[in-house]
Motif scaffolding. Structure first.
Motif, PDB file in Angstrom:
ATOM      1  N   ALA A 231       0.822  -1.218   0.000  1.00  0.00           N
ATOM      2  CA  ALA A 231       0.000   0.000   0.000  1.00  0.00           C
ATOM      3  C   ALA A 231       0.856   1.267   0.000  1.00  0.00           C
ATOM      4  O   ALA A 231       0.420   2.315  -0.474  1.00  0.00           O
ATOM      5  N   ALA A 232       2.062   1.191   0.551  1.00  0.00           N
ATOM      6  CA  ALA A 232       2.980   2.342   0.608  1.00  0.00           C
ATOM      7  C   ALA A 232       2.273   3.605   1.090  1.00  0.00           C
ATOM      8  O   ALA A 232       2.322   4.647   0.445  1.00  0.00           O
ATOM      9  N   ALA A 233       1.606   3.496   2.223  1.00  0.00           N
ATOM     10  CA  ALA A 233       0.843   4.622   2.781  1.00  0.00           C
ATOM     11  C   ALA A 233       1.775   5.540   3.567  1.00  0.00           C
ATOM     12  O   ALA A 233       2.434   5.083   4.503  1.00  0.00           O
ATOM     13  N   PRO A 234       1.847   6.839   3.192  1.00  0.00           N
ATOM     14  CA  PRO A 234       2.754   7.753   3.895  1.00  0.00           C
ATOM     15  C   PRO A 234       2.406   7.856   5.376  1.00  0.00           C
ATOM     16  O   PRO A 234       1.223   7.893   5.751  1.00  0.00           O
ATOM     17  N   LEU A 235       3.421   7.875   6.205  1.00  0.00           N
ATOM     18  CA  LEU A 235       3.225   7.859   7.650  1.00  0.00           C
ATOM     19  C   LEU A 235       4.439   8.509   8.310  1.00  0.00           C
ATOM     20  O   LEU A 235       5.550   8.437   7.777  1.00  0.00           O
ATOM     21  N   LYS A 236       4.184   9.166   9.453  1.00  0.00           N
ATOM     22  CA  LYS A 236       5.311   9.732  10.219  1.00  0.00           C
ATOM     23  C   LYS A 236       5.312   9.055  11.577  1.00  0.00           C
ATOM     24  O   LYS A 236       4.279   9.006  12.258  1.00  0.00           O
ATOM     25  N   MET A 237       6.432   8.505  11.955  1.00  0.00           N
ATOM     26  CA  MET A 237       6.537   7.877  13.269  1.00  0.00           C
ATOM     27  C   MET A 237       7.757   8.407  13.983  1.00  0.00           C
ATOM     28  O   MET A 237       8.862   8.391  13.438  1.00  0.00           O
ATOM     29  N   MET A 238       7.561   8.865  15.215  1.00  0.00           N
ATOM     30  CA  MET A 238       8.654   9.399  16.032  1.00  0.00           C
ATOM     31  C   MET A 238       9.486  10.416  15.248  1.00  0.00           C
ATOM     32  O   MET A 238      10.715  10.404  15.264  1.00  0.00           O
ATOM     33  N   GLY A 239       8.761  11.259  14.504  1.00  0.00           N
ATOM     34  CA  GLY A 239       9.427  12.341  13.780  1.00  0.00           C
ATOM     35  C   GLY A 239      10.072  11.911  12.469  1.00  0.00           C
ATOM     36  O   GLY A 239      10.707  12.713  11.793  1.00  0.00           O
ATOM     37  N   VAL A 240       9.936  10.642  12.104  1.00  0.00           N
ATOM     38  CA  VAL A 240      10.573  10.144  10.885  1.00  0.00           C
ATOM     39  C   VAL A 240       9.493   9.858   9.846  1.00  0.00           C
ATOM     40  O   VAL A 240       8.492   9.206  10.146  1.00  0.00           O
ATOM     41  N   PRO A 251      -7.961  -5.657   7.908  1.00  0.00           N
ATOM     42  CA  PRO A 251      -8.649  -6.842   8.425  1.00  0.00           C
ATOM     43  C   PRO A 251      -8.179  -8.119   7.734  1.00  0.00           C
ATOM     44  O   PRO A 251      -7.956  -8.129   6.522  1.00  0.00           O
ATOM     45  N   GLY A 252      -8.033  -9.175   8.528  1.00  0.00           N
ATOM     46  CA  GLY A 252      -7.644 -10.468   7.969  1.00  0.00           C
ATOM     47  C   GLY A 252      -6.150 -10.671   7.871  1.00  0.00           C
ATOM     48  O   GLY A 252      -5.683 -11.774   7.592  1.00  0.00           O
ATOM     49  N   LYS A 253      -5.383  -9.589   8.068  1.00  0.00           N
ATOM     50  CA  LYS A 253      -3.922  -9.713   8.017  1.00  0.00           C
ATOM     51  C   LYS A 253      -3.335  -9.205   9.329  1.00  0.00           C
ATOM     52  O   LYS A 253      -3.772  -8.189   9.872  1.00  0.00           O
ATOM     53  N   TYR A 254      -2.332  -9.899   9.812  1.00  0.00           N
ATOM     54  CA  TYR A 254      -1.711  -9.526  11.080  1.00  0.00           C
ATOM     55  C   TYR A 254      -0.430  -8.731  10.825  1.00  0.00           C
ATOM     56  O   TYR A 254       0.348  -9.057   9.942  1.00  0.00           O
ATOM     57  N   GLY A 255      -0.250  -7.701  11.620  1.00  0.00           N
ATOM     58  CA  GLY A 255       1.003  -6.954  11.584  1.00  0.00           C
ATOM     59  C   GLY A 255       1.077  -5.965  10.433  1.00  0.00           C
ATOM     60  O   GLY A 255       0.254  -5.963   9.505  1.00  0.00           O
ATOM     61  N   ASN A 256       2.074  -5.100  10.545  1.00  0.00           N
ATOM     62  CA  ASN A 256       2.318  -4.099   9.520  1.00  0.00           C
ATOM     63  C   ASN A 256       3.808  -3.774   9.559  1.00  0.00           C
ATOM     64  O   ASN A 256       4.498  -4.128  10.523  1.00  0.00           O
ATOM     65  N   ILE A 257       4.289  -3.113   8.529  1.00  0.00           N
ATOM     66  CA  ILE A 257       5.704  -2.728   8.471  1.00  0.00           C
ATOM     67  C   ILE A 257       5.784  -1.257   8.118  1.00  0.00           C
ATOM     68  O   ILE A 257       5.152  -0.805   7.151  1.00  0.00           O
ATOM     69  N   PHE A 258       6.532  -0.509   8.936  1.00  0.00           N
ATOM     70  CA  PHE A 258       6.834   0.897   8.636  1.00  0.00           C
ATOM     71  C   PHE A 258       8.268   0.927   8.138  1.00  0.00           C
ATOM     72  O   PHE A 258       9.178   0.489   8.842  1.00  0.00           O
ATOM     73  N   TYR A 259       8.472   1.419   6.929  1.00  0.00           N
ATOM     74  CA  TYR A 259       9.825   1.408   6.382  1.00  0.00           C
ATOM     75  C   TYR A 259      10.192   2.785   5.859  1.00  0.00           C
ATOM     76  O   TYR A 259       9.343   3.577   5.469  1.00  0.00           O
ATOM     77  N   THR A 260      11.477   3.031   5.900  1.00  0.00           N
ATOM     78  CA  THR A 260      11.969   4.346   5.526  1.00  0.00           C
ATOM     79  C   THR A 260      13.230   4.198   4.692  1.00  0.00           C
ATOM     80  O   THR A 260      13.965   3.209   4.828  1.00  0.00           O
ATOM     81  N   ALA A 261      13.480   5.192   3.866  1.00  0.00           N
ATOM     82  CA  ALA A 261      14.680   5.160   3.039  1.00  0.00           C
ATOM     83  C   ALA A 261      15.929   5.507   3.850  1.00  0.00           C
ATOM     84  O   ALA A 261      17.041   5.210   3.436  1.00  0.00           O
ATOM     85  N   ALA A 262      15.737   6.129   5.027  1.00  0.00           N
ATOM     86  CA  ALA A 262      16.899   6.547   5.819  1.00  0.00           C
ATOM     87  C   ALA A 262      17.712   5.326   6.241  1.00  0.00           C
ATOM     88  O   ALA A 262      17.170   4.304   6.629  1.00  0.00           O
ATOM     89  N   ARG A 263      19.006   5.437   6.173  1.00  0.00           N
ATOM     90  CA  ARG A 263      19.889   4.308   6.505  1.00  0.00           C
ATOM     91  C   ARG A 263      20.111   4.180   8.004  1.00  0.00           C
ATOM     92  O   ARG A 263      20.251   3.090   8.519  1.00  0.00           O
TER      93      ARG A 263
END
Ligand SMILES: [Zn+2]
Length: 267
Positions: A231-240, A251-263
Protein backbone atom coordinates in the motif's frame (compact mmCIF):
# COMPACT_ATOMS: atom_id res chain seq x y z
CA UNK A 1 5.16 4.01 43.82
CA UNK A 2 4.47 0.60 42.25
CA UNK A 3 6.92 0.30 39.39
CA UNK A 4 6.50 -3.31 38.34
CA UNK A 5 3.56 -5.61 37.75
CA UNK A 6 4.03 -9.36 37.54
CA UNK A 7 2.00 -11.67 35.28
CA UNK A 8 2.32 -15.45 34.94
CA UNK A 9 2.52 -16.32 31.22
CA UNK A 10 3.28 -20.06 31.09
CA UNK A 11 4.88 -22.77 33.18
CA UNK A 12 8.36 -21.23 33.14
CA UNK A 13 7.73 -17.67 31.95
CA UNK A 14 6.67 -14.56 33.85
CA UNK A 15 6.09 -11.12 32.39
CA UNK A 16 7.22 -8.03 34.29
CA UNK A 17 5.33 -4.95 33.12
CA UNK A 18 7.47 -1.84 33.54
CA UNK A 19 6.55 1.84 33.31
CA UNK A 20 5.98 3.38 29.83
CA UNK A 21 4.08 0.36 28.45
CA UNK A 22 7.14 -1.89 28.14
CA UNK A 23 7.53 -5.39 29.50
CA UNK A 24 10.39 -7.84 30.00
CA UNK A 25 10.30 -11.60 30.55
CA UNK A 26 11.77 -13.87 33.18
CA UNK A 27 12.28 -17.56 32.39
CA UNK A 28 12.81 -19.73 35.46
CA UNK A 29 14.09 -23.33 35.35
CA UNK A 30 15.02 -25.64 38.18
CA UNK A 31 18.70 -24.67 38.19
CA UNK A 32 18.88 -21.35 36.37
CA UNK A 33 16.90 -18.36 35.14
CA UNK A 34 17.24 -15.66 32.50
CA UNK A 35 15.95 -12.11 32.39
CA UNK A 36 15.11 -11.19 28.79
CA UNK A 37 15.51 -7.40 28.33
CA UNK A 38 15.70 -4.61 30.92
CA UNK A 39 13.27 -1.90 29.73
CA UNK A 40 14.10 1.81 29.92
CA UNK A 41 15.90 1.51 33.26
CA UNK A 42 13.27 3.08 35.53
CA UNK A 43 13.43 1.91 39.15
CA UNK A 44 15.12 -1.08 40.74
CA UNK A 45 14.43 -3.91 38.29
CA UNK A 46 17.33 -5.95 39.66
CA UNK A 47 15.92 -5.86 43.19
CA UNK A 48 12.51 -6.90 41.88
CA UNK A 49 13.93 -9.76 39.79
CA UNK A 50 16.05 -11.03 42.68
CA UNK A 51 12.98 -11.07 44.93
CA UNK A 52 11.36 -13.50 42.47
CA UNK A 53 14.03 -15.93 41.36
CA UNK A 54 15.30 -18.96 43.19
CA UNK A 55 18.51 -19.69 41.26
CA UNK A 56 21.49 -17.94 39.65
CA UNK A 57 20.40 -16.04 36.55
CA UNK A 58 21.60 -14.57 33.27
CA UNK A 59 20.58 -11.37 31.48
CA UNK A 60 20.06 -11.50 27.70
CA UNK A 61 18.92 -8.57 25.53
CA UNK A 62 16.78 -8.98 22.41
CA UNK A 63 18.46 -5.92 20.84
CA UNK A 64 20.28 -2.71 21.71
CA UNK A 65 17.47 -0.15 21.73
CA UNK A 66 17.03 2.07 24.77
CA UNK A 67 13.66 0.60 25.79
CA UNK A 68 15.19 -2.89 25.97
CA UNK A 69 18.79 -2.25 27.09
CA UNK A 70 18.09 0.81 29.28
CA UNK A 71 18.28 -1.01 32.62
CA UNK A 72 21.40 -3.02 31.83
CA UNK A 73 23.77 -1.01 34.08
CA UNK A 74 22.26 -2.72 37.13
CA UNK A 75 23.56 -6.13 36.08
CA UNK A 76 27.20 -7.26 36.01
CA UNK A 77 27.12 -9.46 32.93
CA UNK A 78 24.68 -8.74 30.13
CA UNK A 79 24.59 -10.52 26.77
CA UNK A 80 23.79 -8.66 23.55
CA UNK A 81 24.43 -9.54 19.93
CA UNK A 82 27.72 -8.03 18.82
CA UNK A 83 25.92 -6.68 15.75
CA UNK A 84 24.13 -4.20 18.08
CA UNK A 85 27.13 -3.07 20.15
CA UNK A 86 27.67 0.18 18.22
CA UNK A 87 23.93 0.91 17.99
CA UNK A 88 23.50 0.42 21.74
CA UNK A 89 26.32 2.88 22.48
CA UNK A 90 24.75 5.50 20.27
CA UNK A 91 21.16 4.89 21.28
CA UNK A 92 21.17 3.94 24.93
CA UNK A 93 22.56 6.98 26.75
CA UNK A 94 21.04 8.27 29.99
CA UNK A 95 20.02 11.57 28.39
CA UNK A 96 18.39 9.94 25.41
CA UNK A 97 16.39 7.60 27.65
CA UNK A 98 15.35 10.51 29.86
CA UNK A 99 14.23 12.58 26.87
CA UNK A 100 12.36 9.64 25.36
CA UNK A 101 10.51 8.94 28.61
CA UNK A 102 9.53 12.58 29.08
CA UNK A 103 8.36 13.01 25.49
CA UNK A 104 6.86 9.51 25.02
CA UNK A 105 3.28 9.04 23.79
CA UNK A 106 1.92 8.64 27.33
CA UNK A 107 4.31 11.13 28.93
CA UNK A 108 6.45 10.28 31.93
CA UNK A 109 4.98 7.95 34.58
CA UNK A 110 3.41 9.74 37.57
CA UNK A 111 6.04 10.85 40.06
CA UNK A 112 8.94 10.12 37.71
CA UNK A 113 12.13 12.07 38.44
CA UNK A 114 15.68 11.92 37.08
CA UNK A 115 16.71 9.96 40.19
CA UNK A 116 14.43 7.09 39.12
CA UNK A 117 16.41 6.48 35.94
CA UNK A 118 19.33 4.06 36.15
CA UNK A 119 22.70 5.31 34.86
CA UNK A 120 24.01 4.32 31.45
CA UNK A 121 26.00 1.12 31.26
CA UNK A 122 29.77 1.64 31.52
CA UNK A 123 30.79 -2.04 31.50
CA UNK A 124 31.10 -3.84 28.16
CA UNK A 125 28.51 -6.33 27.01
CA UNK A 126 29.22 -10.01 26.46
CA UNK A 127 28.49 -11.17 22.91
CA UNK A 128 25.26 -13.14 22.57
CA UNK A 129 26.19 -15.67 19.90
CA UNK A 130 23.67 -16.71 17.23
CA UNK A 131 21.62 -19.73 18.25
CA UNK A 132 22.98 -19.74 21.81
CA UNK A 133 21.01 -22.12 24.01
CA UNK A 134 20.63 -21.64 27.73
CA UNK A 135 19.62 -24.80 29.59
CA UNK A 136 17.82 -23.78 32.77
CA UNK A 137 16.59 -27.17 34.00
CA UNK A 138 13.20 -28.23 32.61
CA UNK A 139 13.24 -25.35 30.14
CA UNK A 140 15.68 -23.84 27.69
CA UNK A 141 15.96 -20.55 25.83
CA UNK A 142 17.40 -20.33 22.33
CA UNK A 143 18.43 -17.02 20.73
CA UNK A 144 17.48 -16.98 17.03
CA UNK A 145 18.86 -14.04 15.03
CA UNK A 146 16.20 -12.13 13.08
CA UNK A 147 18.05 -9.11 11.67
CA UNK A 148 15.80 -6.34 10.38
CA UNK A 149 14.53 -4.02 13.13
CA UNK A 150 18.19 -3.94 14.19
CA UNK A 151 21.15 -5.89 12.85
CA UNK A 152 21.47 -7.84 16.09
CA UNK A 153 17.77 -8.49 16.77
CA UNK A 154 17.07 -11.86 18.47
CA UNK A 155 13.91 -13.89 18.91
CA UNK A 156 13.89 -16.08 22.01
CA UNK A 157 12.39 -19.56 21.70
CA UNK A 158 11.27 -21.48 24.79
CA UNK A 159 10.16 -24.78 23.24
CA UNK A 160 9.06 -26.45 26.50
CA UNK A 161 6.39 -23.73 26.92
CA UNK A 162 5.78 -23.53 23.13
CA UNK A 163 6.51 -19.79 23.29
CA UNK A 164 8.53 -17.50 21.02
CA UNK A 165 9.31 -14.00 22.27
CA UNK A 166 9.46 -11.91 19.10
CA UNK A 167 10.41 -8.64 20.83
CA UNK A 168 10.48 -5.96 18.14
CA UNK A 169 11.45 -8.44 15.38
CA UNK A 170 7.91 -8.76 14.07
CA UNK A 171 4.98 -6.82 15.48
CA UNK A 172 1.87 -4.76 14.91
CA UNK A 173 4.13 -2.12 13.35
CA UNK A 174 7.61 -3.43 12.64
CA UNK A 175 10.05 -0.56 12.07
CA UNK A 176 12.69 -1.14 9.42
CA UNK A 177 15.05 0.64 7.08
CA UNK A 178 13.99 -0.25 3.53
CA UNK A 179 17.41 -1.47 2.49
CA UNK A 180 17.36 -4.23 5.12
CA UNK A 181 14.17 -5.83 3.71
CA UNK A 182 15.88 -8.64 1.74
CA UNK A 183 17.85 -9.58 4.87
CA UNK A 184 14.63 -9.44 6.89
CA UNK A 185 12.81 -11.73 4.47
CA UNK A 186 15.60 -14.30 4.74
CA UNK A 187 15.54 -13.98 8.54
CA UNK A 188 11.76 -14.57 8.75
CA UNK A 189 12.11 -17.60 6.49
CA UNK A 190 14.78 -18.91 8.86
CA UNK A 191 12.49 -18.24 11.83
CA UNK A 192 9.80 -20.32 10.14
CA UNK A 193 12.10 -23.33 10.49
CA UNK A 194 11.22 -23.20 14.20
CA UNK A 195 7.50 -22.50 13.85
CA UNK A 196 6.42 -26.02 14.81
CA UNK A 197 8.04 -25.43 18.20
CA UNK A 198 5.80 -22.57 19.35
CA UNK A 199 2.12 -21.62 19.45
CA UNK A 200 2.31 -18.35 21.39
CA UNK A 201 4.06 -15.20 20.19
CA UNK A 202 4.98 -12.63 22.84
CA UNK A 203 6.25 -9.09 22.42
CA UNK A 204 7.47 -6.24 24.67
CA UNK A 205 5.04 -3.47 23.66
CA UNK A 206 1.33 -2.86 23.09
CA UNK A 207 -0.75 -5.93 23.93
CA UNK A 208 2.48 -7.93 24.52
CA UNK A 209 1.07 -10.69 22.29
CA UNK A 210 0.46 -11.46 18.63
CA UNK A 211 -1.35 -14.15 16.70
CA UNK A 212 1.21 -16.62 15.38
CA UNK A 213 0.05 -15.88 11.83
CA UNK A 214 1.89 -12.56 12.09
CA UNK A 215 5.07 -14.35 11.04
CA UNK A 216 3.71 -15.50 7.66
CA UNK A 217 1.78 -12.25 7.13
CA UNK A 218 4.84 -10.08 7.83
CA UNK A 219 6.96 -12.23 5.54
CA UNK A 220 4.47 -11.83 2.69
CA UNK A 221 4.23 -8.09 3.35
CA UNK A 222 8.01 -7.69 3.31
CA UNK A 223 8.11 -9.51 -0.04
CA UNK A 224 5.33 -7.27 -1.36
CA UNK A 225 7.23 -4.12 -0.31
CA UNK A 226 10.37 -5.32 -2.10
CA UNK A 227 8.28 -6.00 -5.22
CA UNK A 228 6.48 -2.62 -4.96
CA UNK A 229 3.10 -4.32 -4.44
CA UNK A 230 2.33 -2.86 -0.98
CA UNK A 231 0.00 0.00 0.00
CA UNK A 232 2.98 2.34 0.61
CA UNK A 233 0.84 4.62 2.78
CA UNK A 234 2.75 7.75 3.90
CA UNK A 235 3.22 7.86 7.65
CA UNK A 236 5.31 9.73 10.22
CA UNK A 237 6.54 7.88 13.27
CA UNK A 238 8.65 9.40 16.03
CA UNK A 239 9.43 12.34 13.78
CA UNK A 240 10.57 10.14 10.89
CA UNK A 241 8.76 10.09 7.54
CA UNK A 242 8.25 6.74 5.89
CA UNK A 243 5.68 4.39 4.43
CA UNK A 244 3.52 1.67 5.92
CA UNK A 245 3.14 -1.50 3.91
CA UNK A 246 -0.53 -1.95 4.76
CA UNK A 247 -3.21 0.67 5.34
CA UNK A 248 -3.95 1.45 8.99
CA UNK A 249 -6.93 -0.91 8.93
CA UNK A 250 -6.00 -4.28 7.46
CA UNK A 251 -8.65 -6.84 8.43
CA UNK A 252 -7.64 -10.47 7.97
CA UNK A 253 -3.92 -9.71 8.02
CA UNK A 254 -1.71 -9.53 11.08
CA UNK A 255 1.00 -6.95 11.58
CA UNK A 256 2.32 -4.10 9.52
CA UNK A 257 5.70 -2.73 8.47
CA UNK A 258 6.83 0.90 8.64
CA UNK A 259 9.83 1.41 6.38
CA UNK A 260 11.97 4.35 5.53
CA UNK A 261 14.68 5.16 3.04
CA UNK A 262 16.90 6.55 5.82
CA UNK A 263 19.89 4.31 6.50
CA UNK A 264 20.64 5.27 10.06
CA UNK A 265 17.26 5.65 11.64
CA UNK A 266 17.73 4.67 15.22
CA UNK A 267 14.66 3.16 16.80
ZN1 LIG B 1 13.46 -1.71 19.14
Amino acid sequence: MQRFELQAVSQHIQRIILPCGVCVYLVQGTNGAVLLDTGFGIGDLRGFVESLITTPYHVWLSHGHLDHAGGSAQFEEVFLSQADFALEKQHNTWQRRYDEIISGPDGAPAGFTAQDLQPGRAAPYSPLKANSVLKLGGAQVQAIPVPGHTAGMQVFLIPEDRVAIFGDACGEMTLLAKEILPTYVAALRHLQVYQDQFDTVLRNHGTFWSDKRILQDNLELAEDIIAGRDAAAPLKMMGVSGLSGRPQEHPGKYGNIFYTAARNVCW
